[in-house]
Write an enzyme that holds these catalytic residues in place. Structure first.
Site, mmCIF file in Angstrom:
data_model
loop_
_atom_site.group_PDB
_atom_site.id
_atom_site.type_symbol
_atom_site.label_atom_id
_atom_site.label_comp_id
_atom_site.label_asym_id
_atom_site.label_seq_id
_atom_site.Cartn_x
_atom_site.Cartn_y
_atom_site.Cartn_z
ATOM 1 N N CYS A 76 1.119 -1.230 -0.165
ATOM 2 C CA CYS A 76 -0.121 -0.047 -0.091
ATOM 3 C C CYS A 76 0.889 1.246 -0.037
ATOM 4 O O CYS A 76 1.865 1.165 0.660
ATOM 5 C CB CYS A 76 -0.951 -0.013 1.253
ATOM 6 S SG CYS A 76 -2.008 1.585 1.183
ATOM 7 N N HIS A 94 -9.072 -3.181 -2.601
ATOM 8 C CA HIS A 94 -8.149 -2.420 -2.110
ATOM 9 C C HIS A 94 -8.442 -0.899 -1.690
ATOM 10 O O HIS A 94 -8.648 -0.525 -0.776
ATOM 11 C CB HIS A 94 -6.632 -2.741 -2.344
ATOM 12 C CG HIS A 94 -5.628 -1.929 -1.781
ATOM 13 N ND1 HIS A 94 -4.718 -2.515 -1.047
ATOM 14 C CD2 HIS A 94 -5.451 -0.542 -1.660
ATOM 15 C CE1 HIS A 94 -3.835 -1.904 -0.676
ATOM 16 N NE2 HIS A 94 -4.197 -0.365 -0.787
ATOM 17 N N GLU A 95 -8.843 -0.579 -3.060
ATOM 18 C CA GLU A 95 -9.098 1.026 -3.012
ATOM 19 C C GLU A 95 -10.739 1.201 -2.388
ATOM 20 O O GLU A 95 -10.711 2.521 -1.831
ATOM 21 C CB GLU A 95 -9.261 1.401 -4.435
ATOM 22 C CG GLU A 95 -7.661 1.526 -4.996
ATOM 23 C CD GLU A 95 -6.444 1.791 -4.472
ATOM 24 O OE1 GLU A 95 -6.833 3.046 -3.682
ATOM 25 O OE2 GLU A 95 -5.685 1.311 -4.489
ATOM 26 N N HIS A 123 -10.191 1.623 1.282
ATOM 27 C CA HIS A 123 -9.560 2.969 1.875
ATOM 28 C C HIS A 123 -10.872 3.872 2.130
ATOM 29 O O HIS A 123 -10.645 4.548 3.208
ATOM 30 C CB HIS A 123 -8.728 3.491 0.608
ATOM 31 C CG HIS A 123 -7.322 2.912 0.596
ATOM 32 N ND1 HIS A 123 -6.550 3.181 2.026
ATOM 33 C CD2 HIS A 123 -6.411 2.505 -0.124
ATOM 34 C CE1 HIS A 123 -5.294 2.847 1.890
ATOM 35 N NE2 HIS A 123 -5.042 2.391 0.266
#
Length: 228
Positions: free
Chosen positions: A131, A173-174, A177
């Site tokens: 990351c 993953h995004e 966030h």
């Protein structure tokens, strides 16, 4: 994880002011690192805090920061903006064996607002993942191998797209966030490694050697091996 994350307390006016400051600074913003509160908050859903021109400029800026890093995705909180916007793109050249093992195919650039995802089927894949907001470290993360992403496009249209392999990992993953989740929350912590140790020891196409030597995920979870 996400249940523990508190919603940002930024008002629409404060978000707009923060974006304006970043856009007019004349330099690309730094990527904020783990420990910054913005990474542990649920970002505000996009609902018109920015006009079309500002939104377009912010998306362009996020893409520039992502390219400079370099990375395959970047969420607005990673530059200090608690707003549910992210950009994704994976056009890197990858060794064919690595690409085949990880299900990694090129991902053309696109931007998402207010994304959410759900697994398609029960198959999971585990690979090393890093990351841009956790400098110098990687860890193995098991994730759904295929997901359906629901999001709003920058033009305001609602869209659903299906992703698998490495593209599915980037999408998850995004999106995480934007909900105050870092990949470390989902990682096998015994697999945690510095970038230098990863490059020296564990940079195989799958995680089988690292799993054996570091003692994590003792049972293979998928016929492919693993993924990030």
């Amino acid at each position: 994880m996400s249940a523990e994350a508190k919603a940002t307390d930024y008002s629409a006016a404060r978000i707009q002011e923060t974006v304006e400051q970043i856009l007019t600074a004349g330099v690309l913003p730094a990527i904020v690192q783990a420990g910054h509160p913005v990474l542990r908050q649920v970002a505000a859903p996009f609902d018109g805090q920015l006009d079309a021109a500002e939104l377009g400029q912010l998306i362009d800026l996020l893409r520039s920061v992502m390219h400079k890093a370099p990375g395959v995705g970047l969420a607005a909180p990673q530059v200090g903006i608690p707003l549910q916007i992210a950009v994704l793109e994976d056009e890197f050249e990858v060794d064919p064996v690595v690409a085949a093992t990880r299900g990694r195919e090129p991902l053309p650039f696109f931007a998402v607002l207010n994304p959410s995802y759900r697994p398609l089927g029960s198959l999971t894949a585990a690979f090393y993942e890093g990351c841009l907001s956790v400098n110098g470290l990687q860890a193995a993360v098991s994730r759904p191998a295929s997901v359906r992403l629901d999001f709003t496009a920058p033009d305001g249209s609602r869209q659903e797209l299906d992703f698998s392999g490495w593209q599915a990992r980037i999408v998850q993953h995004e999106t995480d966030h934007l909900h105050g989740i870092l990949y470390l929350d989902r990682a096998e912590l015994r697999s945690l490694t510095t970038n230098a140790e990863y490059a020296a020891r564990w940079a195989q196409p799958d995680i089988s050697l690292a799993r054996q030597e570091l003692g994590f995920l003792p049972d293979p979870q998928t016929p492919w091996g693993e993924s990030s």
